[in-house]
Design an enzyme around this catalytic site. Structure first.
Site, mmCIF file in Angstrom:
data_model
loop_
_atom_site.group_PDB
_atom_site.id
_atom_site.type_symbol
_atom_site.label_atom_id
_atom_site.label_comp_id
_atom_site.label_asym_id
_atom_site.label_seq_id
_atom_site.Cartn_x
_atom_site.Cartn_y
_atom_site.Cartn_z
ATOM 1 N N ASN A 12 40.441 -2.876 41.562
ATOM 2 C CA ASN A 12 40.832 -1.527 41.146
ATOM 3 C C ASN A 12 42.211 -1.243 41.745
ATOM 4 O OD1 ASN A 12 41.051 1.147 40.444
ATOM 5 N ND2 ASN A 12 39.596 1.896 41.983
ATOM 6 N N TRP A 13 43.216 -1.319 40.897
ATOM 7 C CA TRP A 13 44.588 -1.090 41.387
ATOM 8 C C TRP A 13 44.828 0.389 41.713
ATOM 9 C CZ3 TRP A 13 48.075 -4.116 37.350
ATOM 10 C CH2 TRP A 13 47.969 -5.488 37.588
ATOM 11 N N LYS A 14 43.993 1.249 41.217
ATOM 12 C CA LYS A 14 44.224 2.698 41.343
ATOM 13 C C LYS A 14 45.622 3.028 40.799
ATOM 14 C CE LYS A 14 41.198 2.619 45.325
ATOM 15 N NZ LYS A 14 40.577 3.353 46.378
ATOM 16 N N HIS A 98 34.314 7.199 39.318
ATOM 17 C CA HIS A 98 34.796 6.740 40.629
ATOM 18 C C HIS A 98 34.877 7.936 41.580
ATOM 19 C CE1 HIS A 98 37.568 5.250 43.735
ATOM 20 N NE2 HIS A 98 37.092 4.065 43.428
ATOM 21 N N GLU A 100 37.066 8.880 43.590
ATOM 22 C CA GLU A 100 38.326 9.633 43.570
ATOM 23 C C GLU A 100 38.412 10.551 42.353
ATOM 24 O OE1 GLU A 100 40.767 6.187 44.156
ATOM 25 O OE2 GLU A 100 39.962 6.030 46.187
ATOM 26 N N GLU A 170 29.123 2.712 45.972
ATOM 27 C CA GLU A 170 30.275 2.844 46.869
ATOM 28 C C GLU A 170 30.062 4.001 47.848
ATOM 29 O OE1 GLU A 170 34.072 1.212 45.385
ATOM 30 O OE2 GLU A 170 33.846 2.890 44.028
ATOM 31 N N GLY A 176 38.497 2.775 51.052
ATOM 32 C CA GLY A 176 39.846 2.897 51.597
ATOM 33 C C GLY A 176 39.910 3.142 53.091
ATOM 34 N N SER A 216 36.058 -1.036 51.129
ATOM 35 C CA SER A 216 36.700 -1.852 52.171
ATOM 36 C C SER A 216 36.222 -3.304 52.186
ATOM 37 C CB SER A 216 36.515 -1.198 53.548
ATOM 38 O OG SER A 216 37.172 0.048 53.569
ATOM 39 N N GLY A 237 39.469 -2.348 46.115
ATOM 40 C CA GLY A 237 40.692 -1.570 45.966
ATOM 41 C C GLY A 237 41.844 -2.232 46.713
HETATM 42 C C1 PEP Z 1 37.602 1.450 45.384
HETATM 43 O O1 PEP Z 1 38.690 1.634 44.877
HETATM 44 O O2 PEP Z 1 36.579 1.810 44.808
HETATM 45 C C2 PEP Z 1 37.515 0.817 46.694
HETATM 46 C C3 PEP Z 1 36.377 0.335 47.080
HETATM 47 O O3 PEP Z 1 38.665 0.744 47.438
HETATM 48 P P1 PEP Z 1 38.830 -0.067 48.832
HETATM 49 O O4 PEP Z 1 38.434 -1.493 48.561
HETATM 50 O O5 PEP Z 1 40.266 0.089 49.173
HETATM 51 O O6 PEP Z 1 37.903 0.553 49.823
#
Ligand code: PEP
Length: 256
Positions: A12-14, A98, A100, A170, A176, A216, A237
């Site tokens: 997931n590049w966000k 998601h 976010e 998640e 993050g 993470s 991410g």
């Molecule tokens: C995500 O974007 O859903 C995510 C898990 O990000 P990260 O790996 O940075 O925690």
């Protein structure tokens, strides 16, 4: 991981990645994805890169994902993205709900449900995100909020349609933060989600549904998640912003 379910590794590049980085990133991972087909691999980019990404991976095993999509095919929804258009240009997956989106853009369970249905109607494979809130986290098991998110997200979705649905678990506190859930914590939650799917549908369907862990994930902890019976993949991410690291994560999935 269970051999009946194909693992999925999702980057997931966000809202990251410069335009000039998109092509080289995909060039780095494409040859490796071609070599091994023991896992599905997808990259979720910003909407404005998706057509370019689809063109780049055409004919390969690498799939492209959107990070969200509207529930209507078209209309007066300024700034939104049509699931029909995503499907037409060749996007394969769409992330829905998601954390976010829920936190910053008021995504609701009802909309997650509408968007999941619209994605399926348009031939996109939804990755339905369930988030677990730190305030409710008891260190033992998945929060009821999350199971309620699951139930609401899947309302009205048939057993047949569920073949194309992936669930992503998640914990919000792990996204993050650099602090992943332990593999055992994540497995407990994934197992609860699977049990809940068995209740909502049946055991066969629950056994077939892919459940990802996200939060993470990095090259040090990824293998531990793949060792769990109910975790079928990872949603990554930050670590996936580096193509070499994402490649290493794909390797870990292939070896699992
Ligand atoms: C995500 O974007 O859903 C995510 C898990 O990000 P990260 O790996 O940075 O925690």
């Amino acid at each position: 991981m269970n051999n009946n379910r194909r693992p999925l590794v999702l980057a997931n590049w966000k809202m990251n990645m410069e335009p000039q980085e998109v092509g080289p990133y995909l060039d780095t991972i494409l040859p490796e994805v071609e070599k091994d087909t023991d896992a599905d691999v997808a990259v979720a980019g910003q909407d404005l890169y998706l057509a370019q990404m689809v063109a780049k991976v055409k004919g390969s095993q690498l799939a492209i994902a959107a990070q969200d999509a509207h529930w209507e095919d078209q209309g007066a929804f300024t700034g939104e993205t049509s699931p029909k258009a995503l499907s037409t240009i060749g996007v394969s997956y769409v992330m829905i709900g998601h954390f976010e989106r829920r936190k910053f853009f008021n995504e609701t369970d009802e909309r997650v449900n509408l968007k999941t249905k619209a994605a399926l109607k348009n031939g996109l494979k939804p990755i339905v995100d369930l988030d677990e809130d730190l305030s409710a986290y008891d260190g033992q098991a998945i929060d009821q909020v999350e199971l309620s998110q699951l139930k609401k997200a899947l309302t009205g979705i048939s057993e047949e349609e569920m073949k194309d649905v992936t669930i992503a678990y998640e914990p919000t506190w792990a996204i993050g933060s650099g602090e992943a859930a332990s593999a055992e914590q994540a497995e407990k939650s994934a197992a609860l989600i699977r049990a809940s799917l068995a209740n909502l549908y049946n055991q066969d369907l629950a056994n077939q549904t892919r459940i990802l862990y996200g939060g993470s994930v990095n090259t040090s902890n990824a293998a531990s998640f793949f060792k769990q019976a109910d975790i079928d993949g990872i949603l990554v991410g930050k670590a996936a912003l580096n193509p070499q690291t994402f490649l290493d994560l794909i390797d870990i999935a292939q070896q699992a």
